[in-house]
Design a protein around this motif. Structure first.
Motif: not given
Length: 340
Positions: A6-11, A57-60, A74-77
């Motif tokens: 899922r998309p990352a959040a501030a938390g 120019d976006d980053l997800f 885990g994470t990815c961009q």
């Protein structure tokens, strides 16, 4: 399987920071720096909030969550367009052929030339899976979900996509490539340069890096041997990229010499082979197969493994657990592709 991307959040900042500390260095997109990670999350939130499908120019930033425990593992961009805030530098591998009639010899010299050829491409990067979770196909879930996100938001991405693989780093955290080449011009260690780049960008490369081609024969043997070679932990990632249609042609990272893989976005296997299907039944699925499935757009995007059976008319049945993780119901449409 209880894992969903899922998309990352501030938390998720604390979890991202803890994973960043486990990378061992060389992960420019995942530095162990809270301010930098916070800026990434804010930039991702802004991109997710923008509803118009424009190529800017976006980053997800994405995270892999264990829904049973709530832990981020885990994470990815995904970058829509590199080289917009500062130049995107690579070394381009090339060959200079020279002939001497007097000696009756032909000389071919391999060269490294500083290049911004890949500027404007999209990039998949920042992939890290917690060491305790490297089984059960979670690495594939992390990696391939990015391509389904690209497919779901195709207008936001470039026609060419790249992936930089971490190069060889020794046990002390140093880089033979950096020590043999760039380090001689910067007066700092590989780790210092890597950390500086992650926080401040790579304009300092343009300021100090020699612009003339570098003959690889003039480099130490240790540096030559690692040009275009991935870190041992990245070999599986390189095979996955190759399976998706990425190739390593002529570009390497300017810091550690790791390979830069490139593919035409529409020819990435997961983008090309995925299909859209309407859900006609949710519940036990006796037949069918386990597939990678995704649903939703932007902040509502979710991806997970699902057992899917194709029914008459092209509609599908999906298992209840996957439907819950994807937050879909009867009549909704999902995007899915074979697991292998």
């Amino acid at each position: 399987m209880t894992y969903v991307l899922r998309p990352a959040a501030a938390g998720d900042l604390a979890a991202l920071y803890e994973m960043a500390k486990l990378t061992g260095g060389g992960f420019t997109n995942l530095p162990p720096n809270r301010d930098t990670l916070t800026a990434k999350l804010e930039r991702s939130a802004a991109a997710l909030a923008r509803t118009e499908d424009r190529h800017v120019d976006d980053l997800f930033v994405m995270v892999l969550e264990n829904t049973a425990t709530g832990q981020v593992r885990g994470t990815c961009q995904i970058f829509t367009m590199v080289g917009q805030h500062w130049p995107f530098y690579s070394y381009r591998l090339g060959t200079l052929t020279q002939v001497s009639k007097e000696l009756n010899r032909t000389f071919r010299a391999d060269m490294l030339t500083l290049s911004t050829d890949l500027e404007g491409a999209s990039e998949v990067g920042g992939l890290f899976l917690h060491p305790g979770e490297r089984a059960g196909g979670l690495g594939l879930l992390l990696a391939r979900s990015r391509y389904l996100f690209i497919r779901q938001h195709r207008a936001r991405f470039s026609d060419r996509t790249l992936a930089e693989l971490r190069g060889v780093i020794d046990e002390a955290g140093g880089s033979p490539f950096w020590d043999g080449l760039a380090g001689k011009f910067f007066g700092m260690s590989f780790q210092e340069a890597d950390e500086f780049n992650a926080v401040h960008g790579n304009q300092f490369i343009a300021d100090l890096m020699p612009k003339t081609p570098i003959y690889t024969a003039m480099l130490p043997e240790a540096a030559r041997q690692v040009i275009g070679v991935p870190h041992p932990t990245g070999r599986a990632a390189m095979r996955m990229l190759e399976h998706e249609g990425f190739t390593h042609d002529s570009y390497v990272d300017i810091f550690d010499g790791g390979p830069t893989m490139v593919a035409q976005t529409d020819r990435i296997r997961s983008v090309q082979d995925a299909v859209d299907s309407r859900i006609a039944r949710i519940g036990p699925v006796g037949g069918g197969e386990v597939r990678l499935a995704a649903a939703g757009r932007l902040i509502d995007f979710r991806a997970a493994y699902a057992r899917i059976e194709t029914l008459s008319g092209g509609e599908i049945a999906i298992d209840a657990e996957a439907a819950a993780m994807l937050k879909v119901g009867l009549g909704d449409t999902i995007c899915h592709v074979g697991r292998q």
